[in-house]
Design an enzyme around this catalytic site. Sequence first.
Site, PDB file in Angstrom:
ATOM      1  N   ASP A  90     -26.223  50.147  54.454  1.00 22.15           N
ATOM      2  CA  ASP A  90     -26.134  51.612  54.542  1.00 22.15           C
ATOM      3  C   ASP A  90     -26.014  52.157  53.125  1.00 22.15           C
ATOM      4  OD1 ASP A  90     -25.647  52.135  57.646  1.00 22.15           O
ATOM      5  OD2 ASP A  90     -24.521  50.339  57.053  1.00 22.15           O
ATOM      6  N   GLU A 101     -28.159  56.295  64.907  1.00 16.33           N
ATOM      7  CA  GLU A 101     -28.041  55.646  66.217  1.00 16.33           C
ATOM      8  C   GLU A 101     -27.170  56.450  67.176  1.00 16.33           C
ATOM      9  OE1 GLU A 101     -28.975  51.583  67.277  1.00 16.33           O
ATOM     10  OE2 GLU A 101     -27.894  51.012  65.461  1.00 16.33           O
ATOM     11  N   ASP A 152     -20.527  48.848  64.846  1.00 23.30           N
ATOM     12  CA  ASP A 152     -20.687  47.668  63.981  1.00 23.30           C
ATOM     13  C   ASP A 152     -20.921  48.068  62.517  1.00 23.30           C
ATOM     14  OD1 ASP A 152     -23.099  48.664  64.916  1.00 23.30           O
ATOM     15  OD2 ASP A 152     -23.857  46.748  65.645  1.00 23.30           O
ATOM     16  N   HIS A 153     -21.119  49.366  62.263  1.00 23.12           N
ATOM     17  CA  HIS A 153     -21.215  49.879  60.891  1.00 23.12           C
ATOM     18  C   HIS A 153     -19.956  50.661  60.541  1.00 23.12           C
ATOM     19  CE1 HIS A 153     -25.746  49.515  60.360  1.00 23.12           C
ATOM     20  NE2 HIS A 153     -25.614  49.327  61.661  1.00 23.12           N
ATOM     21  N   ASP A 202     -28.853  54.454  57.351  1.00 22.29           N
ATOM     22  CA  ASP A 202     -28.952  53.021  57.605  1.00 22.29           C
ATOM     23  C   ASP A 202     -30.346  52.589  57.169  1.00 22.29           C
ATOM     24  OD1 ASP A 202     -29.173  50.472  58.523  1.00 22.29           O
ATOM     25  OD2 ASP A 202     -28.608  50.916  60.596  1.00 22.29           O
ATOM     26  N   ASN A 241     -31.302  49.490  56.655  1.00 23.79           N
ATOM     27  CA  ASN A 241     -31.645  48.158  57.160  1.00 23.79           C
ATOM     28  C   ASN A 241     -32.273  47.287  56.069  1.00 23.79           C
ATOM     29  OD1 ASN A 241     -30.800  47.588  59.886  1.00 23.79           O
ATOM     30  ND2 ASN A 241     -32.102  49.282  60.543  1.00 23.79           N
ATOM     31  N   ASN A 249     -23.559  54.914  60.734  1.00 22.56           N
ATOM     32  CA  ASN A 249     -24.278  54.524  61.950  1.00 22.56           C
ATOM     33  C   ASN A 249     -23.210  54.298  63.021  1.00 22.56           C
ATOM     34  OD1 ASN A 249     -25.346  52.957  64.068  1.00 22.56           O
ATOM     35  ND2 ASN A 249     -27.026  52.251  62.771  1.00 22.56           N
TER      36      ASN A 249
END
Length: 260
Positions: free
Chosen positions: A219, A35, A248-249, A147, A149, A7
């Site tokens: 992930d 994303e 951030d991933h 991802d 989530n 991501n």
Amino acid sequence: MKIATWNVNSLKVRLPHLLRYLEADTAPDILLLQELKCQTDDVPRADIEALGYHVEAVGQKTYHGVAIISKQPISVVLRHLPGDETDEQARYLEADIAGLRVAALYLPNGNPVETEKYPYKLGWMARLADRAATLLAEDRPFLLGGDYNICPTDVDLYDPVGWRDDALVRPESRAAFRRLLNLGLTEAFHALHPHAAHVYSFWDYQAGAWQRDNGLRIDHLLLSPALADRLEACEIDKEPRGWERASDHTPVWCRLREVA
DNA sequence: ATGCCCGGAACGTCCGGA
């Protein structure tokens, strides 16, 4: 065959990181992106193709967006997750690559849980399970990566108590993820590291989460039975999370044994 | 406490070129 998911939290901002990742001698054969935060026509495909990769993407303005990048040609099968024609969010791309079915997915976050976002997440997961069941019935080798989530268990996040009611952790979310696995899919990292704890793929930008290692493992790479038999390695590559102006991933990758 | 950080969109300001 090395397959990774990442991501990137804006393909435009992270393009230098993506190119650096693809130029490394450890670069994957297939990379699933989430994303993109850009429209399909704004994907910088020439920069990626210049490194010898093919690119397919489904984007939209501002939010979401997924892509598949591959050294071998990509034959797109689906640009949306079936089961809801009214769902226009760019979260799913499925393709054939070298006899392998691969999907890049960006599963809805689902917060706040008291809004319609949470049933949307659970509905999306039910549709994904239906899709996985179809692929299993077709008896084809496939990988569903992205991802999700979802923190599968309490060892997959830094503060299970504080996050108990979050959409990434709630029992209904975890049950939906287990239903996916119980169809016969193998979560690659867990399969090879069953005792791993507090190993993460995401760290929030806020509150020094990266420096404190306050992360989440959300992930995942899910493998069909035939691919699970070929699984020889799966790791989380923390390095790109430490790069300047990072996503951030960070990437999660697996390696599959070649078939004779 | 519910922000902290970050990104995009929209907007505003500054700058360079004409």
